[in-house]
Design a protein around this motif. Structure first.
Motif, PDB file in Angstrom:
ATOM      1  N   LEU A  50     -24.119  10.063 -22.682  1.00 14.95           N
ATOM      2  CA  LEU A  50     -25.541  10.268 -22.876  1.00 14.95           C
ATOM      3  C   LEU A  50     -26.517  10.113 -21.668  1.00 14.95           C
ATOM      4  CD1 LEU A  50     -25.894   9.483 -26.717  1.00 14.95           C
ATOM      5  CD2 LEU A  50     -26.803  11.512 -25.691  1.00 14.95           C
ATOM      6  N   THR A  51     -26.368   8.741 -21.486  1.00 17.14           N
ATOM      7  CA  THR A  51     -27.195   8.328 -20.304  1.00 17.14           C
ATOM      8  C   THR A  51     -27.039   9.489 -19.029  1.00 17.14           C
ATOM      9  OG1 THR A  51     -27.167   6.072 -21.045  1.00 17.14           O
ATOM     10  CG2 THR A  51     -27.801   6.189 -18.612  1.00 17.14           C
ATOM     11  N   ARG A  52     -25.800   9.594 -18.603  1.00 20.43           N
ATOM     12  CA  ARG A  52     -25.432  10.361 -17.595  1.00 20.43           C
ATOM     13  C   ARG A  52     -26.143  11.678 -17.453  1.00 20.43           C
ATOM     14  NH1 ARG A  52     -20.243  10.003 -17.439  1.00 20.43           N
ATOM     15  NH2 ARG A  52     -19.804  12.088 -18.180  1.00 20.43           N
ATOM     16  N   ALA A  53     -25.731  12.250 -18.720  1.00 20.78           N
ATOM     17  CA  ALA A  53     -26.325  13.844 -18.948  1.00 20.78           C
ATOM     18  C   ALA A  53     -27.808  13.753 -19.021  1.00 20.78           C
ATOM     19  CB  ALA A  53     -26.028  14.311 -20.268  1.00 20.78           C
ATOM     20  N   MET A  54     -28.651  12.697 -19.439  1.00 18.48           N
ATOM     21  CA  MET A  54     -29.946  12.577 -19.365  1.00 18.48           C
ATOM     22  C   MET A  54     -30.693  12.362 -18.227  1.00 18.48           C
ATOM     23  SD  MET A  54     -31.505  11.282 -23.042  1.00 18.48           S
ATOM     24  CE  MET A  54     -30.081  10.417 -23.860  1.00 18.48           C
ATOM     25  N   ILE A  55     -30.126  11.272 -17.310  1.00 15.88           N
ATOM     26  CA  ILE A  55     -30.680  11.116 -15.941  1.00 15.88           C
ATOM     27  C   ILE A  55     -30.454  11.998 -14.866  1.00 15.88           C
ATOM     28  CG2 ILE A  55     -30.777   8.583 -16.618  1.00 15.88           C
ATOM     29  CD1 ILE A  55     -28.512   8.218 -14.451  1.00 15.88           C
ATOM     30  N   GLU A  56     -29.426  12.986 -15.115  1.00 15.69           N
ATOM     31  CA  GLU A  56     -29.122  13.936 -14.007  1.00 15.69           C
ATOM     32  C   GLU A  56     -30.410  14.802 -13.809  1.00 15.69           C
ATOM     33  OE1 GLU A  56     -24.313  14.571 -14.306  1.00 15.69           O
ATOM     34  OE2 GLU A  56     -25.628  16.274 -15.017  1.00 15.69           O
ATOM     35  N   GLU A  57     -30.531  15.019 -12.214  1.00 18.51           N
ATOM     36  CA  GLU A  57     -31.547  15.892 -12.103  1.00 18.51           C
ATOM     37  C   GLU A  57     -30.925  17.313 -12.070  1.00 18.51           C
ATOM     38  OE1 GLU A  57     -33.818  14.652  -8.554  1.00 18.51           O
ATOM     39  OE2 GLU A  57     -33.228  12.499  -8.946  1.00 18.51           O
ATOM     40  N   ASP A  58     -31.237  17.969 -13.353  1.00 22.50           N
ATOM     41  CA  ASP A  58     -30.895  19.262 -13.400  1.00 22.50           C
ATOM     42  C   ASP A  58     -31.990  20.174 -13.118  1.00 22.50           C
ATOM     43  OD1 ASP A  58     -32.031  17.992 -15.621  1.00 22.50           O
ATOM     44  OD2 ASP A  58     -31.389  19.907 -16.860  1.00 22.50           O
ATOM     45  N   GLU A  59     -33.182  19.790 -13.245  1.00 24.01           N
ATOM     46  CA  GLU A  59     -34.119  20.902 -12.583  1.00 24.01           C
ATOM     47  C   GLU A  59     -35.239  20.187 -11.838  1.00 24.01           C
ATOM     48  OE1 GLU A  59     -36.285  22.552 -16.222  1.00 24.01           O
ATOM     49  OE2 GLU A  59     -35.262  21.122 -17.396  1.00 24.01           O
ATOM     50  N   GLN A 543     -36.287   6.852 -11.372  1.00 29.86           N
ATOM     51  CA  GLN A 543     -35.461   7.215 -12.615  1.00 29.86           C
ATOM     52  C   GLN A 543     -34.791   5.878 -12.959  1.00 29.86           C
ATOM     53  OE1 GLN A 543     -33.179  10.173 -11.009  1.00 29.86           O
ATOM     54  NE2 GLN A 543     -31.180   8.799 -10.845  1.00 29.86           N
ATOM     55  N   PRO A 544     -34.730   5.821 -14.214  1.00 33.46           N
ATOM     56  CA  PRO A 544     -34.064   4.413 -14.926  1.00 33.46           C
ATOM     57  C   PRO A 544     -32.553   4.922 -14.772  1.00 33.46           C
ATOM     58  CG  PRO A 544     -34.555   6.035 -16.803  1.00 33.46           C
ATOM     59  CD  PRO A 544     -35.191   6.752 -15.348  1.00 33.46           C
TER      60      PRO A 544
ATOM     61  N   PRO B   4     -34.098  -0.356 -14.947  1.00 30.35           N
ATOM     62  CA  PRO B   4     -33.189  -0.520 -13.887  1.00 30.35           C
ATOM     63  C   PRO B   4     -33.312   0.491 -12.948  1.00 30.35           C
ATOM     64  CG  PRO B   4     -31.789  -0.057 -15.843  1.00 30.35           C
ATOM     65  CD  PRO B   4     -33.067  -0.188 -16.366  1.00 30.35           C
ATOM     66  N   ALA B  34     -39.406  11.407 -12.985  1.00 35.35           N
ATOM     67  CA  ALA B  34     -38.657  10.544 -14.057  1.00 35.35           C
ATOM     68  C   ALA B  34     -39.455  10.695 -15.353  1.00 35.35           C
ATOM     69  CB  ALA B  34     -38.688   9.329 -13.616  1.00 35.35           C
ATOM     70  N   ARG B  41     -36.250  15.789 -21.850  1.00 32.52           N
ATOM     71  CA  ARG B  41     -35.271  15.384 -22.688  1.00 32.52           C
ATOM     72  C   ARG B  41     -35.867  15.266 -24.185  1.00 32.52           C
ATOM     73  NH1 ARG B  41     -32.979  17.185 -18.728  1.00 32.52           N
ATOM     74  NH2 ARG B  41     -31.983  15.978 -17.159  1.00 32.52           N
ATOM     75  N   SER B 125     -21.821  16.932 -19.170  1.00 33.29           N
ATOM     76  CA  SER B 125     -23.190  16.313 -19.080  1.00 33.29           C
ATOM     77  C   SER B 125     -24.140  17.433 -19.508  1.00 33.29           C
ATOM     78  CB  SER B 125     -23.806  15.923 -17.937  1.00 33.29           C
ATOM     79  OG  SER B 125     -23.026  14.819 -17.353  1.00 33.29           O
ATOM     80  N   TYR B 147     -31.019   5.595 -24.505  1.00 34.52           N
ATOM     81  CA  TYR B 147     -30.112   5.884 -23.480  1.00 34.52           C
ATOM     82  C   TYR B 147     -30.809   6.530 -22.337  1.00 34.52           C
ATOM     83  CZ  TYR B 147     -27.308   4.864 -27.450  1.00 34.52           C
ATOM     84  OH  TYR B 147     -26.450   4.309 -28.570  1.00 34.52           O
ATOM     85  N   TYR B 148     -32.004   6.757 -22.198  1.00 34.61           N
ATOM     86  CA  TYR B 148     -32.454   7.153 -20.942  1.00 34.61           C
ATOM     87  C   TYR B 148     -33.443   6.083 -20.562  1.00 34.61           C
ATOM     88  CZ  TYR B 148     -35.561   9.959 -17.771  1.00 34.61           C
ATOM     89  OH  TYR B 148     -35.951  10.500 -16.505  1.00 34.61           O
TER      90      TYR B 148
END
Lengths: 545, 194
Positions: A50-59, A543-544, B4, B34, B41, B125, B147-148
């Motif tokens: 979930l975290t990976r999917a959300m923080i990826e810069e897809d756009e 980004q977090p 973080p 960000a 999301r 992803s 989670y974000y």
């Protein structure tokens, strides 16, 4: 190994949300139970996914977010209240100060409408000539409303379905009119010969227009001279230097002319804005006559009321209804006849021939300045204008903040601005005159003139932004609200200065010169520079995780 | 809440609080991507996310004087963003009301660990992002906050206006919804819009 762990327990354990004792139990259980261990591991894996999917810069960051947004609206909320309050006061002032007395006066003159709006729009004397103007006002109002709507509802509007609906609506508006297409003629000299008939509305633009034949519809003519010796079954609407109607018009006549000579018959009403209005003895107007002229001479017959604002009026003809006249001088000759009431408001008493036949004695009212009343009207108008300007400025600066900023910036170059302003103030009307000499140039000239008038109006907004900047300090870059706030404050200051007697006029002129010059410089600069790419943020994006 | 990986812009924030427009520009450039992603999301459409990002920064700029420098700026920014996005979603009221009832009443099926493991391992992803977009607003928001933004349960409870004890349930139900969406990619979850 006991019972399997609840999924909720596993999740809370993973998230560190279980009490210590319970967490120890879970830990011990998973040492022995592979199914619960798998579940725990899977939940953890799911969290990471979930975290990976959300923080990826897809756009990438959208372009419109590349620019720094301005400050939020709340500090300016009071402005809306003030503007609406001003507008409400203005509308009230307009109604009580102008509309109500006007209705009363029109009643006195015998126009008889209890509702001035419906009278102006739907009744006799004013009907068709104003139709196009009313449509224009409606369109402008719609455009303004739409603009405000777009501004306020831009979120909604970006949705594809809404955009589709809006564009369909715009396309619909842009569609040409259907069935009622008219005959359109352009020529240096246009003549409709005696035996010719046009079974349609005729729109003609020519140096000289001559109608000897029959127009079975309306005639709309623009040109240096228009002569109607033939027959028009509809209305005649003319924009011309000289208009002569010797033929027959079944409908009404609306004229913007230098000279209007009427020797024919008009089935309905005549509305004239002309320097000179001359009605021959052979002429007959079945309806009413409304004229705004320097000099009016009536020798013919007018079936209904006669309402006029004119410097000099000579009446030798017949008026079937009432007469209401305001001007400098009135002369009523021996052959004159007025069946209804007659009222003249002027500087000098009217000269009335003893042989003139008046339905009732002429009521004369010495026209004089009424300082108190005038003052209240004057300030009422100023209030209305100020409210209108503030509203317009608000929309203008919110819709075109960058242009507003550029123009305000250009205005800081005082010498250039004033010089350019002077050039524009004098040059454009001259260019307009030259353009309108040729027929082809008329639309261009009118468009340029409209633009010029718009710029004149916007001048005070730009100067307002500069003056507001002096008061509040320069607006931070990219902050549209701050700039708008300064503009509004500045405009209020300017309007106050303009109210000062004598000095106000000079100040107004200076504001116009300055603002006009600044706008011109900003427009010029826009045409000069190439469109720069939007500056995207250079710093690394945060980004977090 | 911690954030973080973010360098806290303490000095820029201090200058921005003093009215320095340049400092504000620095903060914006650092955080805009960000926050946009956060909004992207959490909210149903890209347009919503763009609007929300703009509005959040305007709001933050107006409120920068209220920020307590002894705390994490990024955490504060995410808190403001979360509140803003959740308010936006709540304003679309009808859907929200219906959902509240759903969340309280739906039973939770216990997953079969091996089956769940396969689903998670096979999901990419991109598929997860696609599935997220089809979730109920509250489920989606809960997952994004946790989670974000890595918000604590207290902060999530405060943002979503639910009892703290209920946050675990909300998150677990959200995961279940997500799994369903991953299993049936063609179906549109109620309340999910694009």
């Amino acid at each position: 190994m006991g019972k399997h762990l609840e999924e909720m327990t596993c999740l809370l354990y993973l998230e560190g949300e279980l009490e210590r004792a319970r967490a120890r139990e879970v830990s011990a259980h998973t040492q022995e139970c592979s199914a619960c261990r798998t579940l725990l591991r899977t939940l953890e894996h799911e969290s990471r996914l979930l975290t990976r999917a959300m923080i990826e810069e897809d756009e990438p960051l959208p372009e419109r977010l590349a620019a720094l947004p301005g400050r939020s609206g709340p500090p300016l909320h009071w402005i809306w209240g003030a503007v609406l309050g001003l507008a409400a006061t203005g509308v009230y002032g307009l109604y009580t100060g102008y509309l109500e007395p006007l209705v009363g006066r029109l009643d006195e003159v015998g126009f008889g409408g209890s509702d001035v709006i419906s009278m102006l729009i739907f009744q006799g004397a004013f009907w068709k000539g104003w139709q196009s103007m009313i449509s224009l006002i409606q369109i402008l109002a719609m455009v303004t409303l739409a603009g405000t709507g777009v501004l306020l509802g831009r979120k909604w509007l970006r949705r594809p379905s809404a955009a589709l609906v809006l564009s369909s609506f715009c396309a619909l508006l842009a569609l040409p009119g259907g069935a009622g297409a008219a005959e359109v003629r352009h020529a240096q000299i246009y003549t409709l010969h005696k035996d010719e008939v046009i079974k349609n509305d005729l729109y003609v633009g020519a140096g000289k227009v001559r109608i000897d034949g029959t127009v079975d519809g309306d005639l709309v003519a623009a040109g240096e001279s228009v002569d109607v010796d033939g027959h028009v079954t509809g209305d005649v609407i003319a924009f011309t230097k000289n208009l002569r109607i010797a033929g027959k018009v079944d409908g009404s006549v609306r004229v913007f002319a230098n000279t209007l000579v009427l020797s024919g018959a008009v089935g309905r009403n005549v509305t004239s804005f002309s320097e000179v209005f001359d009605q021959d003895s052979a002429s007959q107007i079945n309806g009413g006559l409304t004229a705004f002229s320097n000099s009016i001479s009536l020798d013919g017959k007018t079936g209904r009321d006669f309402l006029a604002f004119a410097n000099n009026t000579t009446l030798s003809g017949f008026i079937g209804g009432n007469m209401k006249l305001r001007g400098k001088a009135l002369s009523i000759g021996s052959t004159a006849q007025i069946q209804g009431s007659a009222k003249f408001s002027g500087r000098e008493p009217a000269e009335v021939s003893a042989q003139a036949k008046l339905g009732s004695p002429l009521v004369f009212e010495q026209y004089r300045e009424e300082p108190r009343r005038w003052a209240s009207h004057h300030y009422g108008f100023q209030l209305i204008w100020a409210a209108g300007t503030l509203l317009f400025g608000l929309v203008f600066f919110l819709v075109l903040p960058e242009f507003g900023r550029e123009a305000a910036g250009a205005g800081q170059r005082y010498g250039e601005s004033f010089g350019m302003g002077l050039l524009m103030l004098v040059g454009v009307p001259i260019a307009f005159g030259i353009a309108c000499i040729t027929l082809i140039g008329i639309p261009l000239g009118i468009a340029a003139m409209a633009l010029w008038l718009g710029m004149l109006y916007c001048a005070q907004l730009v100067v307002g932004a500069i003056v507001g900047g002096w008061i509040l300090g320069a607006a931070p870059a990219g902050n549209a609200w701050a700039l708008t706030e300064r503009m509004l404050l500045g405009v209020v200051a300017i309007r106050l200065v303009i109210l000062v007697p004598h000095l106000g006029g000079l100040a107004h002129l200076a504001v116009i010169l300055w603002g006009l010059g600044a706008i011109t410089l900003a427009v010029y600069k826009r045409f000069q520079k190439e469109t720069p790419a939007l500056p995207l943020p250079a710093a690394p994006a945060a980004q977090p995780a | 809440m911690s954030a973080p990986g973010i360098r806290e812009p303490a000095e820029a924030v201090q200058r921005a609080q003093a009215g320095d427009a340049e400092a504000w520009g620095e903060i914006y450039r650092q955080f805009a991507p960000a926050i946009f992603r956060f909004c992207r999301r959490a909210l149903p459409t890209r347009e919503d996310a763009e609007d929300a990002t703009t509005e959040i920064f305007m709001k933050v700029r107006g409120k920068i004087g209220l920020y307590d420098p002894s705390r994490s700026f990024s955490a504060w920014l995410y808190k403001v963003s979360a509140n803003h996005c959740w308010d936006m979603l709540r304003r679309r009221k009808g859907r929200q009301d219906k959902e509240t009832e759903d969340v309280a009443e739906l039973p939770l099926a216990h997953p079969e660990p091996g089956q769940l493991e396969r689903l998670i391992e096979q999901s990419t992803s991109e598929q997860v992002r696609g599935a997220l977009e089809r979730l109920q607003p509250r489920a989606r928001m809960a997952l994004v906050l946790r989670y974000y933004s890595e918000m604590s349960y207290e902060e999530i409870a405060e943002t979503l206006k639910v009892r703290r004890a209920f946050v675990g349930v909300v998150l677990l139900r959200a995961r279940h919804e997500l799994r369903q969406a991953l299993e049936r990619p063609g179906e549109l979850a109620a309340g999910g819009t694009r």
